[in-house]
Design a protein around this motif. Structure first.
Motif, PDB file in Angstrom:
ATOM      1  N   GLN B   6       0.837  -1.178   0.000  1.00  0.00           N
ATOM      2  CA  GLN B   6       0.000   0.000   0.000  1.00  0.00           C
ATOM      3  C   GLN B   6       0.880   1.238   0.000  1.00  0.00           C
ATOM      4  OE1 GLN B   6      -3.028  -1.797   3.221  1.00  0.00           O
ATOM      5  NE2 GLN B   6      -3.732   0.130   2.331  1.00  0.00           N
ATOM      6  N   CYS B  23      -3.354   0.499  -3.637  1.00  0.00           N
ATOM      7  CA  CYS B  23      -3.142  -0.857  -3.140  1.00  0.00           C
ATOM      8  C   CYS B  23      -2.734  -1.762  -4.291  1.00  0.00           C
ATOM      9  CB  CYS B  23      -4.418  -1.398  -2.505  1.00  0.00           C
ATOM     10  SG  CYS B  23      -4.376  -3.183  -2.184  1.00  0.00           S
ATOM     11  N   TRP B  34     -11.174  -3.301   0.527  1.00  0.00           N
ATOM     12  CA  TRP B  34     -10.727  -2.143   1.291  1.00  0.00           C
ATOM     13  C   TRP B  34     -11.456  -2.161   2.639  1.00  0.00           C
ATOM     14  CZ3 TRP B  34      -6.841   1.233   0.312  1.00  0.00           C
ATOM     15  CH2 TRP B  34      -6.368   1.347  -0.994  1.00  0.00           C
ATOM     16  N   TYR B  74      -4.019  -3.246  -9.679  1.00  0.00           N
ATOM     17  CA  TYR B  74      -3.979  -2.418  -8.471  1.00  0.00           C
ATOM     18  C   TYR B  74      -5.288  -1.645  -8.330  1.00  0.00           C
ATOM     19  CZ  TYR B  74      -3.132   1.687 -11.386  1.00  0.00           C
ATOM     20  OH  TYR B  74      -3.249   2.693 -12.320  1.00  0.00           O
ATOM     21  N   CYS B  92      -5.920  -2.578   2.843  1.00  0.00           N
ATOM     22  CA  CYS B  92      -6.313  -3.294   1.638  1.00  0.00           C
ATOM     23  C   CYS B  92      -6.002  -4.770   1.889  1.00  0.00           C
ATOM     24  CB  CYS B  92      -5.498  -2.759   0.468  1.00  0.00           C
ATOM     25  SG  CYS B  92      -5.722  -3.635  -1.074  1.00  0.00           S
ATOM     26  N   THR B 110      -2.545   2.352   5.146  1.00  0.00           N
ATOM     27  CA  THR B 110      -2.185   3.765   4.971  1.00  0.00           C
ATOM     28  C   THR B 110      -2.842   4.531   6.098  1.00  0.00           C
ATOM     29  OG1 THR B 110      -1.993   3.690   2.550  1.00  0.00           O
ATOM     30  CG2 THR B 110      -2.451   5.834   3.561  1.00  0.00           C
TER      31      THR B 110
END
Lengths: 115, 115
Positions: B6, B23, B34, B74, B92, B110
Motif C-alpha cells: 500500500q 493498493c 478495502w 492495483y 487493503c 495507509t
C-alpha cells in the motif's frame, strides 16, 4: 450496531501463563470465525480459524473454542510468550451469497505478555 | 512472493483536500477488499472488487469516496474532499477465491490524518 464484540480492550499476562481472549457475536448466521493478530505499523495477519461445525480448533500454542449456543468464541494461547504481544482481532465471515462476502471485525484486544 | 503493498504509508492533509490511496494486491488474486479502522474502533469493510468489477460497496461511507481497479490489478481509493472524520488507517486485502471464505492477506495500511 456491532455484530462482533470484543469487550476487553486490553489484557496483561505473565510469560508462560495462559492468555484467554474473548469474543461475542450476535448474528447466528455466521458460520466461520477467525482470529487475526496485528503488530504496530503492520496489517492484520491470519492466526487461526474455526468453522461453526466444530467447537474447537488447535494449532500449536493457539486454540480457538466456539460455543454456538452462547454465540461466544475464545482464543487460548498457552504458554504465552513476549512475542505474542500484539492486538488480536476476532472476525466473522459474513457471506451473503454468490461472490459477496466480507469480514466483520471486533474492536480488538491488546495483549501484553510480560517477561 | 510479494505481499499486499500500500502507498503511501502515511498521509497528512487538510480538510477539503483530495487524497488517493493505492493498493497492489498479491499477483493472481482476483479479490481485493478495502477496510478502514478509525482510532480505537473495529476494522470496517468498505468495498470488494472481483477483478475490475465492484462486487459490493455497501460499506463506503458516502460519495466522497471513490474506488477503482482498472484492469483488475492495483486499486485506488480517492477521498474528495476529505473531512476530519475520514482520519484512520485504510487497509487493503486480497484473496484468491471468490465466494466461500478464502484467506485474506492484508497490506500494512495507509494512515490518513485529516487536519
Amino acid at each position: 450496531d456491532q455484530q462482533v464484540k470484543q469487550n476487553s480492550p486490553s489484557l496483561s499476562v505473565q510469560e508462560g501463563r495462559i492468555s484467554i481472549l474473548n469474543c461475542d457475536y450476535t448474528n447466528s448466521m455466521f458460520d466461520y470465525f477467525l482470529w487475526y493478530k496485528k503488530y504496530p505499523a503492520e496489517g492484520p495477519t491470519f492466526l487461526i480459524s474455526i468453522s461453526s461445525i466444530k467447537d474447537k480448533n488447535e494449532d500449536g500454542r493457539f486454540t480457538v473454542f466456539l460455543n454456538k449456543s452462547a454465540k461466544h468464541l475464545s482464543l487460548h494461547i498457552v504458554p504465552s510468550q513476549p512475542g505474542d504481544s500484539a492486538v488480536y482481532f476476532c472476525a466473522a465471515w459474513n457471506y451473503y451469497g454468490g461472490s459477496q462476502g466480507n469480514l466483520i471485525f471486533g474492536k480488538g484486544t491488546k495483549l501484553s505478555v510480560k517477561p | 512472493e510479494a505481499g499486499v503493498t500500500q502507498f503511501p504509508s502515511h498521509s497528512v492533509i487538510e480538510k477539503g483536500q483530495t487524497v488517493t490511496l493505492r493498493c497492489d494486491p498479491i499477483s493472481g488474486h482476483d479479490n481485493l477488499y478495502w477496510y478502514r479502522r478509525v482510532m480505537g474502533k473495529e476494522i470496517k469493510f468498505l468495498l470488494h472488487f472481483v477483478k475490475e468489477s465492484k462486487q459490493d460497496e455497501s460499506g463506503m461511507p458516502n460519495n466522497r469516496f471513490l474506488a477503482e481497479r482498472t484492469g483488475g490489478t492495483y486499486s485506488t481509493l480517492k477521498v474528495q474532499p476529505a473531512e476530519l472524520e475520514d482520519s484512520g488507517v485504510y487497509f487493503c486485502a486480497s484473496s484468491q477465491v471468490t465466494g466461500t471464505y478464502n484467506e485474506q492477506f492484508f497490506g500494512p495500511g495507509t494512515r490518513l490524518t485529516v487536519l
